[in-house]
Write a protein that holds these residues in place. Structure first.
Motif, PDB file in Angstrom:
ATOM      1  N   PRO A  96      40.504  34.097 -43.615  1.00  0.00           N
ATOM      2  CA  PRO A  96      40.750  33.743 -42.208  1.00  0.00           C
ATOM      3  C   PRO A  96      39.780  34.418 -41.234  1.00  0.00           C
ATOM      4  N   MET A  97      39.398  35.664 -41.487  1.00  0.00           N
ATOM      5  CA  MET A  97      38.492  36.353 -40.581  1.00  0.00           C
ATOM      6  C   MET A  97      37.075  35.807 -40.675  1.00  0.00           C
ATOM      7  N   ASP A  98      36.739  35.236 -41.829  1.00  0.00           N
ATOM      8  CA  ASP A  98      35.395  34.675 -41.995  1.00  0.00           C
ATOM      9  C   ASP A  98      35.224  33.390 -41.189  1.00  0.00           C
ATOM     10  N   ARG A  99      36.320  32.667 -40.973  1.00  0.00           N
ATOM     11  CA  ARG A  99      36.229  31.394 -40.246  1.00  0.00           C
ATOM     12  C   ARG A  99      35.688  31.567 -38.835  1.00  0.00           C
ATOM     13  N   ASN A 100      35.921  32.730 -38.260  1.00  0.00           N
ATOM     14  CA  ASN A 100      35.532  32.953 -36.869  1.00  0.00           C
ATOM     15  C   ASN A 100      34.371  33.937 -36.719  1.00  0.00           C
ATOM     16  N   THR A 101      33.655  34.170 -37.817  1.00  0.00           N
ATOM     17  CA  THR A 101      32.642  35.227 -37.775  1.00  0.00           C
ATOM     18  C   THR A 101      31.222  34.735 -37.529  1.00  0.00           C
ATOM     19  N   LYS A 102      30.968  33.438 -37.675  1.00  0.00           N
ATOM     20  CA  LYS A 102      29.586  32.975 -37.655  1.00  0.00           C
ATOM     21  C   LYS A 102      28.883  33.259 -36.332  1.00  0.00           C
ATOM     22  N   GLU A 103      29.508  32.923 -35.221  1.00  0.00           N
ATOM     23  CA  GLU A 103      28.852  33.134 -33.929  1.00  0.00           C
ATOM     24  C   GLU A 103      28.614  34.620 -33.677  1.00  0.00           C
ATOM     25  N   GLY A 104      29.598  35.439 -34.045  1.00  0.00           N
ATOM     26  CA  GLY A 104      29.426  36.879 -33.879  1.00  0.00           C
ATOM     27  C   GLY A 104      28.310  37.423 -34.738  1.00  0.00           C
ATOM     28  N   MET A 105      28.208  36.917 -35.962  1.00  0.00           N
ATOM     29  CA  MET A 105      27.145  37.352 -36.861  1.00  0.00           C
ATOM     30  C   MET A 105      25.779  36.918 -36.339  1.00  0.00           C
ATOM     31  N   LEU A 106      25.687  35.684 -35.849  1.00  0.00           N
ATOM     32  CA  LEU A 106      24.420  35.200 -35.283  1.00  0.00           C
ATOM     33  C   LEU A 106      23.999  36.046 -34.092  1.00  0.00           C
TER      34      LEU A 106
END
Length: 252
Positions: free
Chosen positions: A171-181
């Motif tokens: 679940p935490m990975d689903r919302n991590t892409k923009e933060g990681m970018l």
């Protein structure tokens, strides 16, 4: 401690061997949860530990002494499991409580984490509980301070029944892409940086099965051909751990 009740099970019983195998097959889910736990400001896990089979050859004995004991402070590089022993051996003399441990994944015999009073994993524990009476199970769970629940219904990820998609993506990975970018744009050098084990961020996120973090790293130019000290690429690790949702992304 004289009145403490101990529960034993034969380590070579078919039920226990099946539990060992299940623990190794699903360890990646334990590690995925730990990868997020180490990033959380407020911990979500009540406990997290891994059981390891330790052995010692004894002169005059045909078979080595084997004891299964728990470690915590767990780390994982895709091949080896690291941690600190939290048990005192009964018979072994080559290892002690508090020792740092580094063993191959094939040497672990169980894993367990708990959150909000609910347990995940614990395959050998449930194999033993299955052989107990209701009263013994209650005593066992009270000794642990945890309600292990139904030994016929072992879950490996949080909210597994309500959200079966959690088996593929945390679940935490689903919302991590923009933060990681955003992080990588501000810190471009992190794309190529390696940690103390020689792993890049792409290796680390692949080992943890984090799809959206992997996608972000690739978009920012992470080198898919970068190898670990023992020569494995992120794709090699995804295949080794059977993170099948990552393999097509890394093969592009």
């Amino acid at each position: 401690m004289a009145d403490t009740k101990l529960f034993f099970a034969k380590g070579d019983s078919p039920e226990m061997i099946a539990a060992f195998e299940k623990a190794q097959q699903t360890f990646k889910y334990f590690w995925r949860e730990m990868s997020w736990e180490y990033r959380r400001i407020i911990p979500a896990l009540d406990m997290a530990c891994v059981k390891v089979a330790f052995s010692e050859e004894v002169a005059g004995q045909e078979e080595p002494i084997v004891e299964h004991m728990w470690i915590n402070q767990v780390g994982f590089d895709g091949i080896n499991v690291y941690g600190e022993l939290i048990n005192e051996p009964n018979e072994l003399t080559n290892i002690s409580n508090g020792d740092e441990v580094n063993v191959p994944l094939t040497q672990i015999s169980d894993w367990l984490f708990a959150s909000n009073g609910k347990t995940y994993g614990g395959f050998t524990i449930h194999a033993m509980r299955a052989q107990m009476s209701d009263e013994e199970r209650q005593e066992h769970d009270t000794a642990w301070g945890i309600d292990f629940g139904d030994f016929n219904d072992i879950e490996i990820v949080m909210n597994q029944k309500e959200q079966p998609e959690n088996l593929e993506v945390h679940p935490m990975d689903r919302n991590t892409k923009e933060g990681m970018l955003s992080f990588l744009k501000e810190n471009p050098g992190e794309v190529k940086t390696t940690d103390e084990l020689g792993l890049t961020l792409l290796h680390i996120e692949t080992i943890a099965g984090n799809l959206h973090a992997v996608e972000a790293l690739l978009e920012m130019g992470a080198d898919k051909n970068a190898a670990t000290p023992d020569g494995r690429t992120a794709l090699d690790l995804a295949k080794l751990l059977q993170w099948n949702h990552l393999i097509p992304v890394l093969e592009k």
